[in-house]
Design a protein around this motif. Structure first.
Motif, PDB file in Angstrom:
ATOM      1  N   GLY A 165     124.204  99.797  85.868  1.00 14.07           N
ATOM      2  CA  GLY A 165     123.312  98.646  85.743  1.00 14.07           C
ATOM      3  C   GLY A 165     122.964  98.076  87.112  1.00 14.07           C
ATOM      4  O   GLY A 165     123.381  98.617  88.146  1.00 14.07           O
ATOM      5  N   GLY A 166     122.226  96.973  87.091  1.00 13.68           N
ATOM      6  CA  GLY A 166     121.772  96.360  88.334  1.00 13.68           C
ATOM      7  C   GLY A 166     122.898  95.734  89.145  1.00 13.68           C
ATOM      8  O   GLY A 166     122.840  95.710  90.376  1.00 13.68           O
ATOM      9  N   SER A 167     123.917  95.240  88.483  1.00 12.16           N
ATOM     10  CA  SER A 167     125.012  94.584  89.208  1.00 12.16           C
ATOM     11  C   SER A 167     125.727  95.580  90.113  1.00 12.16           C
ATOM     12  O   SER A 167     125.947  95.308  91.300  1.00 12.16           O
ATOM     13  CB  SER A 167     126.013  93.975  88.231  1.00 12.16           C
ATOM     14  N   THR A 188     115.077  86.617  87.938  1.00 16.01           N
ATOM     15  CA  THR A 188     115.386  86.650  86.519  1.00 16.01           C
ATOM     16  C   THR A 188     114.912  85.361  85.839  1.00 16.01           C
ATOM     17  O   THR A 188     114.445  85.379  84.710  1.00 16.01           O
ATOM     18  CB  THR A 188     116.902  86.807  86.341  1.00 16.01           C
ATOM     19  N   ALA A 235     115.566  94.512  90.194  1.00 14.41           N
ATOM     20  CA  ALA A 235     116.139  94.910  88.897  1.00 14.41           C
ATOM     21  C   ALA A 235     115.197  94.538  87.753  1.00 14.41           C
ATOM     22  O   ALA A 235     115.011  95.307  86.818  1.00 14.41           O
ATOM     23  CB  ALA A 235     117.499  94.256  88.694  1.00 14.41           C
ATOM     24  N   TYR A 236     114.587  93.365  87.857  1.00 12.34           N
ATOM     25  CA  TYR A 236     113.652  92.991  86.813  1.00 12.34           C
ATOM     26  C   TYR A 236     112.267  93.577  87.067  1.00 12.34           C
ATOM     27  O   TYR A 236     111.677  94.213  86.199  1.00 12.34           O
ATOM     28  CB  TYR A 236     113.592  91.461  86.650  1.00 12.34           C
ATOM     29  N   HIS A 290     117.183 100.152  82.563  1.00 16.80           N
ATOM     30  CA  HIS A 290     117.409  99.563  81.241  1.00 16.80           C
ATOM     31  C   HIS A 290     116.650  98.242  81.041  1.00 16.80           C
ATOM     32  O   HIS A 290     116.802  97.597  80.024  1.00 16.80           O
ATOM     33  CB  HIS A 290     118.900  99.464  80.872  1.00 16.80           C
ATOM     34  N   LYS A 291     115.826  97.894  82.024  1.00 20.69           N
ATOM     35  CA  LYS A 291     114.866  96.808  81.832  1.00 20.69           C
ATOM     36  C   LYS A 291     113.460  97.420  81.860  1.00 20.69           C
ATOM     37  O   LYS A 291     112.902  97.717  80.829  1.00 20.69           O
ATOM     38  CB  LYS A 291     115.046  95.747  82.916  1.00 20.69           C
ATOM     39  N   ASP A 320     116.293  98.589  87.636  1.00 24.10           N
ATOM     40  CA  ASP A 320     117.073  98.633  86.394  1.00 24.10           C
ATOM     41  C   ASP A 320     116.276  99.370  85.310  1.00 24.10           C
ATOM     42  O   ASP A 320     115.505  98.739  84.580  1.00 24.10           O
ATOM     43  CB  ASP A 320     117.398  97.200  85.924  1.00 24.10           C
ATOM     44  N   GLY A 339     110.870  89.755  91.583  1.00 24.34           N
ATOM     45  CA  GLY A 339     110.942  89.253  90.229  1.00 24.34           C
ATOM     46  C   GLY A 339     112.302  88.609  90.010  1.00 24.34           C
ATOM     47  O   GLY A 339     113.284  89.295  89.778  1.00 24.34           O
ATOM     48  N   CYS A 348     124.684  88.048  90.399  1.00 32.94           N
ATOM     49  CA  CYS A 348     125.486  89.273  90.581  1.00 32.94           C
ATOM     50  C   CYS A 348     125.547  89.667  92.056  1.00 32.94           C
ATOM     51  O   CYS A 348     126.481  90.364  92.466  1.00 32.94           O
ATOM     52  CB  CYS A 348     124.963  90.413  89.711  1.00 32.94           C
ATOM     53  N   ASP A 382     116.126  93.036  95.569  1.00 34.64           N
ATOM     54  CA  ASP A 382     116.622  93.138  94.194  1.00 34.64           C
ATOM     55  C   ASP A 382     115.411  93.175  93.271  1.00 34.64           C
ATOM     56  O   ASP A 382     114.818  92.143  92.972  1.00 34.64           O
ATOM     57  CB  ASP A 382     117.529  91.939  93.887  1.00 34.64           C
ATOM     58  N   HIS A 438     119.891  86.502  92.217  1.00 35.62           N
ATOM     59  CA  HIS A 438     120.710  86.751  91.027  1.00 35.62           C
ATOM     60  C   HIS A 438     122.198  86.574  91.340  1.00 35.62           C
ATOM     61  O   HIS A 438     122.672  87.030  92.382  1.00 35.62           O
ATOM     62  CB  HIS A 438     120.446  88.163  90.515  1.00 35.62           C
TER      63      HIS A 438
END
Ligand SMILES: *Cc1c(COP(=O)(O)O)cnc(C)c1O
Length: 521
Positions: free
Chosen positions: A193-195, A285, A312-313, A341-342, A339, A283, A230, A310, A228
């Motif tokens: 994941g992103g973290s 969160t 991730a989003y 998964h996003k 990410d 982006g 994280c 970052d 973020h």
């Protein structure tokens, strides 16, 4: 020791056996061994009878799989009408009360447990009506990819063990790296994941400058208050907690002000400090704000600092024309977190980190181990030397299969659709009498309702609760400068115009209901 005749090993077994056993062992205890053997074999065979249950035969596989497929098909078919948020009175306690036992249970019983306690309990991120936090959805062909990867169980950690699995992951990393406009030396890693991806990036940046414990209280990290959490975790885990951290002021749209960053770096340099890391968000969160990456990137270059983005989003919006414009400058980054998964709609469990100079990433995570001495290859990076993991889920397959089956075009269309749906929502919610907080840069809209009487924060907190309780759609909220603000984050491939219309309808109904409450009359 003597054996009775009926305990004695049968002649055929005995001769097989004498070939397979080391002479030393055999001569040392020949007599004893011959006595033990029949028992040993009997015991092994009887254990085998039970342990072979772990390898279901054709029929058992097909029968379980058919039930699982039927269950999944029902789940997908029901998505349009199923609640996006369900609160169970017992919150799925049945699971806690069903212990793991010696004897197995049948698949029907287990699917029942899953259905009641997992799949109809809490938020449903698979639904197109899931518009809270950062959605993704969960592509079906990722599940299919996981199935393939799990059945064959290739070892994707090292090239020598599975050149194909490693190449497949490296193809995906190259594809993302090209999307970002990175040079050919770039490399990366598919993470959980992103973290973890952010942790890998921060650690690589640390090692790039050889930052030591004694330097920490002079070393400065720059970001905004919207970065973020994280990353803050990453900084702590990477042993960098004692670094000085600067919250750079933001403009009205919650984006870092580059001039303020430059000013702060100059002040810090003058005071003998060591600016080394700038973290920008592609982006956020919270509100989906994109820091001015090109300007921040040039500043980082000017002062020879590490520039981490970052994304991730927001990162996969690079596949769209608008995204490319908004994320201009991302190509200047030293490291980027994405990410899948996003923004690529994969089920949870896949993030990615891409580092501009792949050798730097390898430098941080390469290793030497006696048992791995003969296992390295020069021509492809192995995931195990690019991350803290050794043995890992072969997560490339769940990303590769849907990308190859659908082609990039479908993903690009879905992302463009999300950008436009957010625009649509933004206009419609304003028409409905809500206050909008920011012009959406990507696919997060921020808004709140101001009642003519009563406390606005109280009103919007209660509005959120009402929407949750209703369950037909799901949104989340945040606090911006003391104001409770509602968020609509649109990033599931399953979200289409009818979900946005449903959200608008639910919000309208709930506002009317609350306005009838004495607190706001
Ligand atoms: C989601 C998110 C993260 C954390 O990623 P996980 O995949 O949840 O670990 C980090 N940064 C941003 C901007 C995010 O949106």
């Amino acid at each position: 020791m003597t054996c009775s005749t009926n305990e004695r090993i049968n002649p055929s077994l005995s001769s097989n056996f004498s070939e397979g056993v080391s002479t030393k062992f055999y001569t040392a205890g020949a007599n004893a061994l011959i006595c033990i053997m029949p028992d040993l074999i009997k015991k092994i065979r009887s254990l085998e009878k039970v342990s072979r249950q772990l390898e279901p035969g054709d029929e058992a596989r097909k029968s379980v799989l058919k039930k699982v497929l039927d269950y999944s098909d029902d789940f997908l078919r029901d998505l349009e009408t199923a609640k996006v948020f369900e609160k169970k009175d017992d919150s799925g306690k049945e699971l806690s009360e069903t212990p793991v036992t010696e004897e197995g249970k049948d698949i029907d019983t287990l699917l029942g447990l899953i259905s009641r306690n997992v799949d109809h309990n809490g938020v449903n991120p698979a639904s197109g009506g899931y518009l809270g936090y950062i959605p993704g959805g969960g592509l079906y062909f990722s599940a299919t990819g996981d199935y393939l990867a799990d059945v064959s169980n290739r070892f994707a950690g090292m090239y020598f063990a599975s050149p194909g699995a490693v190449r497949m992951e490296n193809v995906l990393i190259r594809w993302m790296s090209d999307m970002l406009g990175f040079p050919k030396e770039a490399a990366g890693n598919l993470t959980s994941g992103g973290s973890i991806a952010n942790l890998i990036a921060v650690t690589t940046a640390r090692d790039n400058f050889g930052i030591k414990g004694r330097d920490l209280d002079r070393c400065v990290i720059y970001h905004t208050a919207q970065y973020h959490h994280c990353i803050d975790k990453s900084i702590r885990i990477a042993g960098l907690k004692e670094c000085i951290k600067r919250n750079i002021p933001m403009d009205d749209s919650f984006r870092m002000i580059p001039g303020e960053l430059d000013k702060q770096i100059q002040i810090d340099l003058k005071n003998g400090l060591r600016p080394w890391l700038v973290i920008a968000s592609a982006g956020t969160t919270d509100v989906g704000a994109v820091d001015p990456l090109d300007k921040i990137g040039s500043i980082a270059r000017k002062y020879e600092m590490w520039f981490h983005v970052d994304a991730a989003y927001g990162g996969f919006f690079m596949l769209t024309a608008k995204g490319k414009k908004v994320l201009k400058g991302i190509e200047l980054a030293d490291s980027v977190v994405l990410d899948p998964h996003k923004g690529l709609f994969l089920p949870y469990g896949t993030g990615a980190v891409i580092v501009r100079d792949g050798a730097k990433l390898q430098n941080t995570f390469s290793f030497q181990a006696n048992y791995m001495k003969y296992a390295t290859e020069e021509n492809e990076y192995s995931p195990a030397e690019m991350s803290p993991e050794l043995t890992k889920h072969f997560r490339g397959m769940r990303m590769w299969l849907p990308l190859m089956l659908h082609g990039v075009k479908a993903f690009r269309a879905a992302l463009e659709e999300k950008l436009l749906l957010t625009r649509y929502f933004h206009e419609k919610i304003r028409e409905a009498g809500f206050e909008t907080i920011l012009e959406p840069e990507l696919s997060v809209a921020t808004y709140r309702f101001i009642p003519s009487n009563g406390d606005a924060n109280d009103f919007n907190s209660r509005l959120l609760e009402e929407v949750k309780k209703d369950g037909r759609v799901f949104i989340s909220a945040t606090t911006l400068e003391g104001r409770v603000v509602l968020r609509m984050a649109c990033l599931s491939f399953r979200t289409h115009v009818e979900h946005i219309d449903l959200l608008l309808l639910v919000l309208k109904e709930k506002v009317e209901k609350l306005l009838a409450d004495p607190a706001f009359k």
